[in-house]
Design an enzyme around this catalytic site. Sequence first.
Site, short mmCIF file in Angstrom:
data_model
loop_
_atom_site.label_atom_id
_atom_site.label_comp_id
_atom_site.label_asym_id
_atom_site.label_seq_id
_atom_site.Cartn_x
_atom_site.Cartn_y
_atom_site.Cartn_z
N GLU A 120 0.83 -1.21 0.00
CA GLU A 120 0.00 0.00 0.00
C GLU A 120 0.86 1.26 0.00
OE1 GLU A 120 -3.30 2.08 2.97
OE2 GLU A 120 -2.89 -0.06 3.13
N GLU A 124 -2.89 11.13 2.59
CA GLU A 124 -4.05 11.38 3.45
C GLU A 124 -4.04 12.84 3.91
OE1 GLU A 124 -5.43 7.46 5.78
OE2 GLU A 124 -3.40 8.09 6.32
N TRP A 207 -13.71 9.77 3.91
CA TRP A 207 -14.41 9.07 4.99
C TRP A 207 -14.35 9.92 6.25
CZ3 TRP A 207 -11.54 6.66 9.18
CH2 TRP A 207 -10.15 6.80 9.05
N THR A 218 -9.11 7.01 17.18
CA THR A 218 -9.30 7.34 15.78
C THR A 218 -9.87 8.75 15.64
OG1 THR A 218 -9.75 5.02 15.30
CG2 THR A 218 -10.42 6.63 13.64
#
Length: 342
Positions: A120, A124, A207, A218
């Site tokens: 990956e 972000e 998201w 988070t």
Amino acid sequence: MRYLSGLLAAAPLLGLVSAQVSTSCNPLNSTDCPSDPGFGTDYLFNFNTTPSYELWETTAGSVTYDSENGAGFTIKKQGDSPTIRTLFYFFFGRVELLLKVAPGVGIVSSAMWLSDDLDEVDWEFLGVNNTAASTNYFGKGLQDYHNAGVYTTRDNQADFLNYTTVWTKTGIDWYIDGQHVRNLTPDAANKTRNYPQTPMRLSLGIWAGGDPSLPEGTREWAGGNTSYDQGPFTMYVKSARITDYGGGSEYAYGDTSGSWESIKVTGGNSTAYKAIHEVQTPKLSISQKWNNLPAGARIGVYVAAGVVAAVLIGALLWYCIKQRRDGAREARLATEMEKMDL
């Protein structure tokens, strides 16, 4: 650009999206996984209209497309996470994005490459900080959250910035508006083990890391709890230029090692190459063609359809009335003939 150590303190949760990814057949565990369709070319995708369904798929929610801002990824309510993904893979390559970050507490804009064995590479962006961009990488799905780098930018929510990643077997380089911000070598990635090196495809999406249902850690990393009544929150991607250095029509894993040396490259023109270079207009589904029509054109179609329907209904009524009159005339004639026979 300077390194933001304050944000990097949140690195254990940077790249949280990677924990939410999966693969239908992991080549590290099976030698029977299907080959990956290659890209095998270089192409600039302008998202002023819906991209071809032969090349891209919508994996969550819905995405809008227009000539001014390109692809719009919008969160309006809890559970929204619109995402699109390429149907093709590239084996080493270059991706250049023109992207405008979504504002909003807890909102995360992202661009992610992912392989079948969960290599990956990420960009972000947090909606609470309009001057920061995060890069990250993972190898073989190993959840090592100490790989992030965070860098300052100009206002990335007011303007489209250029985010470019160049990936080869000897290194990965990240650029912001043409300025080199990071280099990763295979040796620096856990002695090559965590170095992304297998065919990838690109996902673009947004998201809510601040959703109240997510763990506190988070939500803290994402900047706080998301209040959906402050939205909508929209990320825009004007274009994506993708170059496949592998040049293959298909890529297959030769063994379960997950190394780039094990990848078998099939030559020739890929399905994606043919869709781009051998067809002047990328194929669209009927619904995509309809959605791409201007509002005025769609209204015109509705009006024309109404006129045609009215004409058909009128013709049907006329036919029914005529048949009725003809039937009545024939009945009278039959009656007169019977009288004559008497």
